[in-house]
Structure formats: structure tokens, C-alpha cells
Design a protein around this motif. Sequence first.
Motif, PDB file in Angstrom:
ATOM      1  N   CYS A 122       0.773  -1.175   0.048  1.00 16.16           N
ATOM      2  CA  CYS A 122      -0.181   0.052  -0.085  1.00 16.16           C
ATOM      3  C   CYS A 122       0.845   1.145   0.075  1.00 16.16           C
ATOM      4  O   CYS A 122       0.758   2.114   0.898  1.00 16.16           O
ATOM      5  CB  CYS A 122      -0.911  -0.050   1.236  1.00 16.16           C
ATOM      6  SG  CYS A 122      -2.231  -1.295   1.295  1.00 16.16           S
ATOM      7  N   GLU A 166       3.879   3.623  -2.829  1.00 13.71           N
ATOM      8  CA  GLU A 166       4.610   3.820  -4.283  1.00 13.71           C
ATOM      9  C   GLU A 166       5.544   2.833  -4.269  1.00 13.71           C
ATOM     10  O   GLU A 166       6.290   2.481  -3.334  1.00 13.71           O
ATOM     11  CB  GLU A 166       5.016   5.211  -4.239  1.00 13.71           C
ATOM     12  CG  GLU A 166       4.050   6.105  -4.583  1.00 13.71           C
ATOM     13  CD  GLU A 166       4.609   7.413  -5.020  1.00 13.71           C
ATOM     14  OE1 GLU A 166       5.807   7.458  -5.214  1.00 13.71           O
ATOM     15  OE2 GLU A 166       3.853   8.360  -5.086  1.00 13.71           O
ATOM     16  N   SER A 171       2.105   4.984  -8.558  1.00 11.28           N
ATOM     17  CA  SER A 171       1.162   5.095  -7.425  1.00 11.28           C
ATOM     18  C   SER A 171       0.323   3.833  -6.881  1.00 11.28           C
ATOM     19  O   SER A 171       0.633   2.975  -7.981  1.00 11.28           O
ATOM     20  CB  SER A 171       0.365   6.223  -7.750  1.00 11.28           C
ATOM     21  OG  SER A 171      -0.481   6.073  -8.749  1.00 11.28           O
ATOM     22  N   ASP A 192      -2.777   3.535  -7.316  1.00 18.30           N
ATOM     23  CA  ASP A 192      -3.717   3.445  -8.200  1.00 18.30           C
ATOM     24  C   ASP A 192      -3.199   2.761  -9.403  1.00 18.30           C
ATOM     25  O   ASP A 192      -3.818   1.953 -10.014  1.00 18.30           O
ATOM     26  CB  ASP A 192      -4.395   4.749  -8.440  1.00 18.30           C
ATOM     27  CG  ASP A 192      -5.324   5.322  -7.060  1.00 18.30           C
ATOM     28  OD1 ASP A 192      -5.613   4.472  -6.419  1.00 18.30           O
ATOM     29  OD2 ASP A 192      -5.752   6.419  -7.388  1.00 18.30           O
ATOM     30  N   ARG A 193      -2.185   3.251  -9.842  1.00 18.76           N
ATOM     31  CA  ARG A 193      -1.320   2.645 -11.162  1.00 18.76           C
ATOM     32  C   ARG A 193      -1.048   1.610 -10.911  1.00 18.76           C
ATOM     33  O   ARG A 193      -1.204   0.403 -11.858  1.00 18.76           O
ATOM     34  CB  ARG A 193      -0.258   3.572 -11.528  1.00 18.76           C
ATOM     35  CG  ARG A 193       0.491   3.420 -12.645  1.00 18.76           C
ATOM     36  CD  ARG A 193      -0.166   3.493 -13.954  1.00 18.76           C
ATOM     37  NE  ARG A 193      -1.011   2.316 -14.285  1.00 18.76           N
ATOM     38  CZ  ARG A 193      -1.816   2.465 -15.312  1.00 18.76           C
ATOM     39  NH1 ARG A 193      -2.281   3.615 -15.678  1.00 18.76           N
ATOM     40  NH2 ARG A 193      -2.647   1.344 -15.649  1.00 18.76           N
ATOM     41  N   TRP A 194      -0.523   0.918  -9.744  1.00 23.06           N
ATOM     42  CA  TRP A 194      -0.159  -0.596  -9.384  1.00 23.06           C
ATOM     43  C   TRP A 194      -1.185  -1.402  -9.435  1.00 23.06           C
ATOM     44  O   TRP A 194      -1.022  -2.371 -10.152  1.00 23.06           O
ATOM     45  CB  TRP A 194       0.658  -0.335  -8.058  1.00 23.06           C
ATOM     46  CG  TRP A 194       1.168  -1.588  -7.505  1.00 23.06           C
ATOM     47  CD1 TRP A 194       0.425  -2.306  -6.532  1.00 23.06           C
ATOM     48  CD2 TRP A 194       2.091  -2.281  -7.935  1.00 23.06           C
ATOM     49  NE1 TRP A 194       1.295  -3.538  -6.277  1.00 23.06           N
ATOM     50  CE2 TRP A 194       2.144  -3.560  -7.065  1.00 23.06           C
ATOM     51  CE3 TRP A 194       3.135  -1.924  -8.689  1.00 23.06           C
ATOM     52  CZ2 TRP A 194       3.325  -4.364  -7.238  1.00 23.06           C
ATOM     53  CZ3 TRP A 194       4.323  -3.048  -8.663  1.00 23.06           C
ATOM     54  CH2 TRP A 194       4.338  -4.132  -7.977  1.00 23.06           C
ATOM     55  N   GLU A 195      -2.334  -0.781  -8.942  1.00 24.63           N
ATOM     56  CA  GLU A 195      -3.609  -1.770  -8.945  1.00 24.63           C
ATOM     57  C   GLU A 195      -4.224  -2.173 -10.241  1.00 24.63           C
ATOM     58  O   GLU A 195      -4.376  -2.937 -10.941  1.00 24.63           O
ATOM     59  CB  GLU A 195      -4.799  -1.116  -7.681  1.00 24.63           C
ATOM     60  CG  GLU A 195      -4.347  -1.055  -6.402  1.00 24.63           C
ATOM     61  CD  GLU A 195      -5.202  -0.592  -5.450  1.00 24.63           C
ATOM     62  OE1 GLU A 195      -5.895   0.109  -6.112  1.00 24.63           O
ATOM     63  OE2 GLU A 195      -5.298  -1.059  -4.459  1.00 24.63           O
ATOM     64  N   GLU A 196      -4.060  -0.909 -11.141  1.00 26.22           N
ATOM     65  CA  GLU A 196      -4.703  -0.736 -12.586  1.00 26.22           C
ATOM     66  C   GLU A 196      -3.834  -1.668 -13.434  1.00 26.22           C
ATOM     67  O   GLU A 196      -4.249  -2.518 -14.476  1.00 26.22           O
ATOM     68  CB  GLU A 196      -4.608   0.619 -12.929  1.00 26.22           C
ATOM     69  CG  GLU A 196      -4.905   0.473 -14.546  1.00 26.22           C
ATOM     70  CD  GLU A 196      -6.621   0.129 -14.875  1.00 26.22           C
ATOM     71  OE1 GLU A 196      -6.871  -0.127 -15.934  1.00 26.22           O
ATOM     72  OE2 GLU A 196      -7.218  -0.136 -13.903  1.00 26.22           O
ATOM     73  N   ARG A 200      -4.797  -5.260 -12.696  1.00 20.86           N
ATOM     74  CA  ARG A 200      -6.194  -5.649 -13.191  1.00 20.86           C
ATOM     75  C   ARG A 200      -5.585  -5.718 -14.904  1.00 20.86           C
ATOM     76  O   ARG A 200      -6.515  -6.839 -15.340  1.00 20.86           O
ATOM     77  CB  ARG A 200      -6.876  -4.174 -13.128  1.00 20.86           C
ATOM     78  CG  ARG A 200      -8.362  -4.700 -13.645  1.00 20.86           C
ATOM     79  CD  ARG A 200      -9.251  -3.486 -13.920  1.00 20.86           C
ATOM     80  NE  ARG A 200      -8.659  -2.600 -15.076  1.00 20.86           N
ATOM     81  CZ  ARG A 200      -8.796  -2.891 -16.452  1.00 20.86           C
ATOM     82  NH1 ARG A 200      -9.335  -3.864 -16.693  1.00 20.86           N
ATOM     83  NH2 ARG A 200      -8.283  -1.957 -17.339  1.00 20.86           N
TER      84      ARG A 200
END
Length: 400
Positions: free
Chosen positions: A249, A251, A256, A258-262, A265
Motif C-alpha cells: 500500500c 508507491e 502510485s 492506483d497505477r499499481w492496482e490498475e 487489473r
Amino acid sequence: MILPGPVREQVKSNHIVVMENDSKVSVEPIDGFLGGESVSGRYGIAYDRAFAYLRDVRMRMSRAVGWRSETVPFDFEGFSGWHVETGPDRSVLYRGDVAMASFSAGADGGLVFEDLGPANAGERAFPAYPDDVNPWYPLADLMNGGLCLEPGNIALARSECHGGRELIYGTRFGDACVFCVDPDDANLRARLADLEVNIRFALADDVDRAFDSWYGRTIARGGYEPLFSPVAVLYFYDGRDVLRERDLCEEIDGLSLDRWEEDWRMLDELRREGNNVRSELEREAGVAGRRHFRFTEAVYPFTGFRDDVLFFATAGGRLSGDFMTVSAGRVGLYRTVGEGRSALRVTYPDVAAAVRAVRGVCLDRRNVGLARGDYRRYLESRGKASRREPDAARVARVKP
């Protein structure tokens, strides 16, 4: 004890010189008593103290990069800068993977220092000192912040060492998982046991041999995928807690959360669509059964072994050397160019573009024809083929 005849003893330091018939041989009596292979190393009180000081340097460097254990130092293997590896009878100062200097126990119980730079790297680790320097001088330099603890070296370590996290690799096979970890780190073993229900610990060489043996028995012969296959497991360990790669959780590598989680996905979507392409290729080839088929001539997408890559395989399951993964919102096609090294060949703007490329290769008319031939030969080897292509009704009766 009185020795007979011409044999005489002359004790000198902790050696015994035996003279017989005017010949002289120097021996270590304790080594002969124990047997050379059973002796673990020479102990010296000076090295014992030096070991403690060098381990303190390791611990200070470990804490500086974010490591949270107060008892076990960070493993800096693979780091390109200065770092120390400590051992029971010899400790080595490295720059990257090059040994630059060493400290060890001397025969007289003293401390021995060797500057290995001229032989290994062409330059000295401590150029200000002569060859016969008092070993405690370079040791004091390290203790006082030289080389390993210099600000530039610490900054480099922070950037290369995942913020003070070790990568913990394991192998899952069925419902069990095996790890190769430091046997002295009881906390790490306990944390891993909290995350995996059925767990083993083994030496890395033993796991490598087991994988090679399994691979040789099951791969490169074609046929259906085995019920169980080894899968790489990756965790991060900060000296206190074990974290899953997807659960970090903060960088990572400049990305970031959000970018990591995207990216994850997108990676899941890429692997899912790759599996769909593989199933479509199998349907085109007439493959029956619920398990995937390993073609011997055709190229097909493969999602085994790791959960962060889409591989391409052929030759009964051998990886072709090409693979896809996701980084910073883009899909990259990489090609293996050497041991442990790969090079980016093509970048795709999104998963859809990457999947179109996968379909273009795997569902190409020529590749489909190869896949049909692979499956036909497999059936012939099983004694279940006729001269004509099996129709749908016959194929449906063929079980893997």
C-alpha cells in the motif's frame, strides 16, 4: 611420552614438526585428528570481535534502507554498491558482486585482512593503506561510516532494494508451498506459516533439482497438462512483516498505488484473454477434454509457473522465450536474451491491442494446422486415430 629411535618432536606455536630420517613434514595435529572435511574453520578471538563489528555495519546499513528487524540483517545480495557479507570464519566486503576485501581469523588467533581489489576489480578498496596494513585500520573505516554507510551508497541501496524489503520466492505444488529462506530467521518462517497452510522449507539447490526432475518427466512430450504443476510464489519481507506483492500500500518503483492496482487489473485481463485464445486454438485443433493441451509444434499462450506473466510455449510445454507483462499502463512483449535477462521488443497501448497480436500468432492458419497435426499424432500414439480426421462425435469420446 618418549618417542623411539630417530623420531623427535619439536613443538612450535600450535604446529608440530615431525622429523624422521632427516625428512621434515609440517602438520596440524587437530586437523588430522578431526579429518579435514569435518573442520568448520579456525577460531580467533580477534576475528570474533571483528565479526561483531562488521555485522553491526550490516545492521546499520539494513536499518538505513528501511529494514525492520533488529536481530537479522538485510540480504544485500544483488545490490550493485558496497555491502558486507559476514561468516563464522571469514567476512567479505563486496562492491556489487565483486569481492573487494576480506577479514578472517589468522593461525595465531589474530585478525587477517586482504585487499582483493587488485586481483578482482583492478583497484583497491582501501587505496590509502599498504599491503601490510594493521587490519583494524580498514575495519575502523567501515565502522566509522566508510564505503557501506556513506550517504551515496545508502541512497543507491534504498533505490535498488525495494525500500528495505527482501523478495521471498517460494514454489507452490498442489496445496503445499516450499520456501528457501534463512534458517536463522524464526520470525520469517512463522510469518510465512501464517500465510500458507501446508508449508515446507528446503535448500534452493534441492528445489531446483526437484523442478528440473519434474520438468523432464512431464514437459516436452506433448499431451494434456498435468493435474498439478509448480507455481512461483512471491512475497515481500521487511524484517518484521510478510506482504503479498498485490497488497503493498505505497508507491513501488515510482508508481502510485492506483497505477499499481490498475496494472494488476490489466495483467489479470491479459492472462484471462490469453487463456481464451489457447482454448480457441484447442477447439480449432479438435482437442477434446477439459484440461489444456500441450502442443509440440504449434505455439500457444501459457499462464502457468507465474501469476504476473503471459508466456508463449511450444515443444510440448517448453517456454519459447517470449512473454508479455504489464508496466505503467502498457503491455510489453519481451524476449529472453540471456541467463536471467530479457529485452523489450514491442509495446502495446492496452490489453486489447496485445490480445490481437496474440491471436494473430496463435490462431494464424499455419499455427492452427500445426496444432491439428500435433493432436492427430498424439491420438495416433495412443492408438485412437484413424486415417481420416476425427469428426466431432469421435473427438468427444476421446478422454485425456
